[in-house]
Design an enzyme around this catalytic site. Structure first.
Site, short mmCIF file in Angstrom:
data_model
loop_
_atom_site.label_atom_id
_atom_site.label_comp_id
_atom_site.label_asym_id
_atom_site.label_seq_id
_atom_site.Cartn_x
_atom_site.Cartn_y
_atom_site.Cartn_z
N ASP A 41 -9.45 -4.77 -8.35
CA ASP A 41 -8.08 -4.55 -7.88
C ASP A 41 -7.93 -5.31 -6.57
O ASP A 41 -8.68 -6.26 -6.29
CB ASP A 41 -7.82 -3.03 -7.75
N ASP A 42 -7.00 -4.94 -5.74
CA ASP A 42 -6.74 -5.64 -4.48
C ASP A 42 -8.00 -5.65 -3.60
O ASP A 42 -8.76 -4.68 -3.59
CB ASP A 42 -5.62 -4.89 -3.74
N ASP A 120 1.03 -7.20 -9.40
CA ASP A 120 1.58 -5.99 -8.77
C ASP A 120 2.66 -6.33 -7.74
O ASP A 120 2.39 -7.01 -6.75
CB ASP A 120 0.38 -5.29 -8.09
N ASP A 180 2.16 5.32 -7.65
CA ASP A 180 0.73 5.60 -7.82
C ASP A 180 0.45 7.07 -8.12
O ASP A 180 1.15 7.96 -7.62
CB ASP A 180 -0.03 5.22 -6.54
C1 GLA Z 1 -0.39 -0.56 -5.36
C2 GLA Z 1 -0.80 -0.22 -6.80
C3 GLA Z 1 -2.19 0.36 -6.79
C4 GLA Z 1 -3.17 -0.65 -6.19
C5 GLA Z 1 -2.71 -1.05 -4.79
C6 GLA Z 1 -3.52 -2.21 -4.25
O1 GLA Z 1 -0.28 0.57 -4.57
O2 GLA Z 1 0.12 0.68 -7.36
O3 GLA Z 1 -2.59 0.70 -8.11
O4 GLA Z 1 -3.24 -1.78 -7.03
O5 GLA Z 1 -1.34 -1.45 -4.79
O6 GLA Z 1 -3.14 -2.60 -2.96
#
Ligand code: GLA
Length: 378
Positions: A41-42, A120, A180
């Site tokens: 992910d990030d 995203d 989230d």
């Molecule tokens: C958002 C997404 C999360 C995650 C974060 C990463 O909040 O909804 O699932 O990917 O960004 O920064």
């Protein structure tokens, strides 16, 4: 099905963690239960802030051997690798995004041999119309489609502008239906006015069944099973084993992506048993790809059901309340099935419960979900 780094680790990810995660999923049976994707992910990126006319790059300290090394490692182990970016100048954690560089980034992800992209928006573009949003996501989707490498696309946009209505048309394979998830089963409000607990998310997706189909999935967000309130990133106090099992049961019967968000290197026996129940996973992976519908909701009793490709039905009897309740399913009345005799199997007990002529009931404790598969005949 797979694992994603965000819910447990936030941006604190690195090569060692990913390799150990793959190794753990091979040795603890998760890969063989169907968890194939390992998604960064990030936080994998080198640079923060607005892009300075440079290619996106991986953080050399976190990932010394690069992303291709990891995709090869995943493939060698019968798994796949996912990566993350977004349509903004920056991502949600402030790293450089793909805005204006979509084709370049799509081609680079493909050259790294990754298999999945979470793209995203961080709930941005609040005032954008559906058409504008479609264009924003299509700018990344098109070069991915054009590239010979198959890459699954997650269009992550907080469930806004009825994304389920249009994301499939522009080539997305799953899309978040809400903001989230928090590590809570049933928190009284939305934490920080933003997060949804498990039951909030369940309710948010109620009514979206028609948009779920093979290759195009409503995404109820990554699992919080096993986080126990210890996430580096997510808010939430954690949930009990019974609640996490109910959450897993619901996500399975809803046929939403099952992306584990916990540290799979140290799973306790109960959590591993929850995540690898093959009879429950079979509801999630059924080829019809149906999202279960609410068939009964009275007070704190909530029953969801869906047809399966072999002619049987899957049923989840959820007790949302704080007291034990007797919950009953009547297949003629609740499911409209003209079956005079039904064979019932309990998928958590792994037990055939016998044959019944009109209905089946069970005592369901607070926040438990009893999951059944019912077949016509003896
Ligand atoms: C958002 C997404 C999360 C995650 C974060 C990463 O909040 O909804 O699932 O990917 O960004 O920064």
């Amino acid at each position: 099905m797979g694992w994603s780094s965000w819910n447990q680790f936030g941006v604190e990810i690195n090569e060692k963690l990913i390799i150990e995660t793959i190794d753990a999923m091979v040795s603890n049976g998760m890969r063989d239960a169907g968890y194939i994707y390992v998604n960064l992910d990030d936080g994998w990126q080198q640079d923060k802030g607005k892009r300075q006319n440079k290619a996106l790059d991986y953080d050399k300290e976190k990932f010394p051997r690069g992303i291709t090394f990891l995709s090869e490692y995943a493939h060698k182990n019968g798994m796949k690798l996912g990566i993350y970016s977004g349509p903004g100048e920056t991502t949600c954690a402030g790293f450089s995004g793909s805005l204006g560089y979509e084709k370049q980034d799509a081609d680079m992800f493909a050259s790294w041999n990754v298999d999945h992209l979470k793209y995203d928006s961080c709930c941005s573009h609040k005032d954008a119309s559906k058409q504008e949003l479609k264009e924003i996501f299509y700018k990344m989707s098109k070069p991915l489609i054009d590239n010979p490498k198959d890459i699954v696309l997650h269009a992550c946009h907080c469930g806004w502008e009825d994304i389920w209505e249009w994301a499939g048309d522009i080539g997305a394979n799953h899309w978040r239906i809400g903001q989230d998830i928090s590590d809570d089963f049933d928190y009284s409000e939305n934490r920080e006015d933003y997060y949804f607990d498990v039951l909030d998310m369940l309710d948010r997706g109620d009514g979206l069944e028609e948009f779920n189909k093979p290759g195009q999935w409503n995404d109820f967000d990554m699992l919080v099973v096993g986080l126990n309130g210890e996430s580096k990133e997510l808010v939430g106090a954690g949930a009990s084993n019974i609640e996490y099992r109910a959450h897993f049961s619901l996500w399975s019967i809803l046929a939403t992506p099952l992306l584990t968000g916990t540290d799979v290197r140290n799973l306790d026996a109960y959590t591993l048993e929850t995540l690898t129940n093959k009879e429950v996973i079979a509801l999630n992976q059924d080829p019809l790809g149906k999202q279960a519908k609410t068939v009964k909701k009275t007070g704190k009793i909530h029953v969801l059901a869906k047809p399966m490709s072999d002619g049987s039905w899957a049923v989840a009897m959820l007790n949302r309340g704080s007291e034990t309740q007797k919950i009953s399913i009547d297949w003629k009345q609740d499911l409209g099935l003209d079956w005079d005799e039904v064979h019932v199997r309990d998928l958590w007990k792994h037990k055939d419960m016998g044959s019944f002529s009109t209905n089946y009931d069970d005592e369901v404790i607070s926040h438990q979900a009893v999951v059944l598969r019912i077949y016509p005949g003896k």
